[in-house]
Design an enzyme around this catalytic site. Structure first.
Site, PDB file in Angstrom:
ATOM      1  N   CYS A 136       0.837  -1.185   0.000  1.00 51.58           N
ATOM      2  CA  CYS A 136       0.000   0.000   0.000  1.00 51.58           C
ATOM      3  C   CYS A 136       0.875   1.239   0.000  1.00 51.58           C
ATOM      4  CB  CYS A 136      -0.909   0.003   1.239  1.00 51.58           C
ATOM      5  SG  CYS A 136      -1.904  -1.494   1.432  1.00 51.58           S
ATOM      6  N   ASP A 175      -3.835  -8.829   8.890  1.00 49.86           N
ATOM      7  CA  ASP A 175      -2.554  -8.718   9.597  1.00 49.86           C
ATOM      8  C   ASP A 175      -2.396  -7.343  10.231  1.00 49.86           C
ATOM      9  OD1 ASP A 175      -2.412  -7.594   7.076  1.00 49.86           O
ATOM     10  OD2 ASP A 175      -0.408  -8.324   6.611  1.00 49.86           O
ATOM     11  N   ILE A 180       9.887 -11.833 -19.509  1.00 53.93           N
ATOM     12  CA  ILE A 180      10.057 -10.916 -20.632  1.00 53.93           C
ATOM     13  C   ILE A 180      11.099 -11.504 -21.577  1.00 53.93           C
ATOM     14  CG2 ILE A 180      11.028  -8.673 -21.296  1.00 53.93           C
ATOM     15  CD1 ILE A 180       8.329  -8.233 -20.298  1.00 53.93           C
TER      16      ILE A 180
END
Length: 632
Positions: A2, A102, A289
């Protein structure tokens, strides 16, 4: 994963009403870190903000979160992988929980154990916790610094955020840049912790907590890397223990309420993570990739691992030339300048991975913990070089190195030999950093228009490296070097690159090799279990070889291959002419145009490979042009 932010009046005075507008602007600037939700909380002198990327407890894990009694509030970025075990222990002690997150475990853990709760947390995290009763702010960062935390204290206002650029949204905060900091960036290719690009802003070091109480900031350490020990078990027993610990670390990082996968480069580290994950879950998803140009493409190795473990493999093939066009955009989106050209493929890999999953495991940390870099062998080779008689070095070895062929490719033998010799002549604490350095002190003295006040002698310019090297509890120079790699190069280069590139696409990256149990095991290993002759990552390769195809076990380490040397002559030439041109440099007033022109000419003519110097200078100019800070 976050974004967090907050404002606290350090003297306990109520925040003004406009503080919430500033906080909202801070979190809005980090929307890419948390597109699933946004929250703000305020209590007198404190205000906390949060951007949420929902991973665990999707329905009730919103933040900032208060405890049941209203004493504490927390804003938290990251994951506590062992939160279920900690929760069970807390429930046995009488704590009740309202959510399955959590985040709530952090609140209860703090109430029960105070700062010592950090010793129990296994994860990646940065959080800030406001204690209403004590009127204090407690902040902490995980052991390796996977999650960022920037802070500043000015005029009685303490402000923090996951990205330093968010602090620019707070009116009244002064954020300017010192030329001496830019000089360190040009040397390191990043800004070494605890310094940030801004004079007034610091990074909370990894394995540290911070307390703001009665206007004072106090820092403390809660964990240190252990020193090597004599082997207390046979090689076979150590190998079995390593496999057990790695399987446990991968399992911990598979806790998620959203889809997850693996970054699979085809190298040993990510291939081991994929193999261990495939052994614990049905048909995992792997992502890689590839490049159309054969000389840069390593996708065949990733496909080999995917076939062995029958993964759902996702491969994105592009042209290496396409990456050149992306680099300026990515560089300007970083909150601090970073001169690693592999940010382009890392950015693209994160983008394609996010289309399928929200969490991706990777192999970061293995090279630092298990001696995977060629520099470690070079450190040993430098000892042999310095033991040679001076005439042999001067009249045989040095001329032979100068006669090696040059190349624009990934491997430039002449440049590699010259770099080795330059570093080999340095003190042990500086040797490897010298090999990594973009613009050495002697070049920077010519580069800056006013070099006198910048501290361009090596002890000052590289003071961060010396401190990190000396703080190791190990006694041998090579073991001190391992410590410095973990505490500097991994922290400020590798982990920052991965965090910023993944978060630009709201993707959470997890690193099983940075599990506390794995890391402590690796650090305690005697050196010969990691570096044995020409074999790097000795025990890791031997113990887990059965999990890898033969071609993966025997290949040398290679990162994302990026043709920067050629790009600076063609694809990026217009940018070079604009930002490193004489007109721009004279207006800016920082660098000597003649010196820069000489670097460009040397590179364009092929007389000398100046890719590192020019790319690092170009990144700095891109970042300065986009952010326009005051430079003094």
């Amino acid at each position: 994963m976050c974004g967090i932010a907050g404002l606290v009046d350090s003297l306990g005075r109520p925040l003004p009403p406009e503080a919430m507008e500033s906080l909202q602007a801070m979190t809005a600037s980090m929307a890419h870190r948390g597109p699933d939700g946004c929250g703000h909380w305020r209590d007198g002198p404190a205000a906390l903000g949060h951007r949420r990327l929902s991973i665990i407890d999707l329905s009730t894990g919103a933040q900032p979160m208060e405890d049941a009694h209203g004493r504490l509030a927390v804003t938290f970025n990251g994951e506590i992988y062992n939160y279920r075990e900690i929760r069970a222990a807390l429930e046995a002690l009488g704590h009740a929980f309202r959510t399955c997150s959590d985040t709530e475990v952090i609140l209860a853990g703090w109430l029960q154990w105070g700062p010592r709760c950090l010793e129990r947390f296994e994860g990646m995290f940065a959080f800030a916790l406001w204690d209403r009763r004590e009127r204090t702010l407690f902040c902490a960062r995980d052991r390796f610094g996977k999650k960022p935390f920037f802070y500043t204290l000015q005029n009685g206002l303490f402000a923090f955020a996951s990205e330093s650029s968010a602090l620019r949204r707070v009116p009244g905060l002064r954020l300017d840049v010192e030329a001496a900091t830019l000089a360190r960036f040009l040397a390191y290719e990043y800004v070494p912790s605890p310094e940030s690009i801004y004079r007034q802003v610091k990074k909370l070091p990894p394995s540290h907590w911070l307390e703001l109480r009665e206007g004072r900031v106090t820092l403390g350490r809660y964990w240190s890397l252990p020193a090597p020990e004599p082997a207390r078990a046979s090689e076979a027993e150590l190998g079995r223990e390593l496999e057990r610990l790695m399987a446990q670390a991968v399992k911990r990082r598979m806790i998620s309420d959203v889809p997850l996968g693996v970054f699979l480069s085809g190298g040993i580290d990510s291939s081991l993570v994929a193999a261990l994950m495939a052994g614990q879950a049905p048909r995992i998803k792997t992502f890689s990739i590839g490049f159309r140009e054969a000389s840069y493409d390593e996708s065949a190795y990733a496909r080999s691992v995917a076939r062995m473990w029958d993964t759902e493999h996702h491969e994105h093939i592009l042209s290496a030339e396409d990456c050149a066009g992306l680099l300026p955009e990515i560089v300007t989106r970083f909150d601090e300048p970073m001169a690693d050209p592999s940010i382009a493929p890392t950015y693209l890999l994160s983008k394609v991975t996010r289309q399928e999953v929200t969490v991706a495991l990777g192999g970061d940390g293995a090279d630092e913990l298990f001696a995977g870099y060629e520099h470690f062998q070079g450190f040993q080779a430098a000892r042999l070089y310095n033991a040679l008689p001076r005439p042999v070095r001067r009249f045989v070895v040095d001329p032979a190195c100068a006669a090696l062929p040059a190349s624009d490719g990934y491997v430039n033998l002449r440049l590699g030999a010259a770099t080795f010799l330059h570093g080999a002549r340095q003190a042990p604490w500086l040797r490897v950093q010298d090999w990594l350095t973009a613009l050495h002190p002697e070049l920077q003295r010519q580069l800056w228009r006013d070099p006198a006040p910048l501290g361009l002698d090596a002890p000052q310019l590289f003071a961060s490296t010396r401190r990190t090297f000396d703080r190791s509890s190990a006694s041998a120079d090579l073991d001190r070097l391992f410590h410095a790699y973990c505490r500097q190069y991994l922290l400020d280069y590798i982990l920052v690159k991965v965090d910023r590139c993944t978060m630009m696409h709201s993707l959470e990256a997890r690193a099983p090799f940075l599990d506390r149990d794995v890391a402590e095991f690796a650090c305690r290993l005697p050196t010969h279990m990691k570096l044995r002759g020409l074999s790097r990552k000795y025990l890791l390769k031997k113990a887990l070889a059965h999990l890898l195809p033969e071609e993966i076990r025997t290949r040398n380490k290679r990162g994302f291959l990026i043709p920067v040397a050629r790009w600076l002559r063609d694809k990026l030439k217009p940018l070079v002419e604009e930002l490193l041109g004489e007109d721009h440099l004279r207006r800016q007033g920082l660098f000597d145009p003649k010196t820069v022109r000489g670097l460009v000419h040397e590179h364009d003519s092929g007389r000398r490979d100046r890719r590192k110097e020019l790319w690092t200078l170009l990144v700095l100019q891109l970042w300065l042009a986009h952010n326009k800070p005051d430079v003094s």
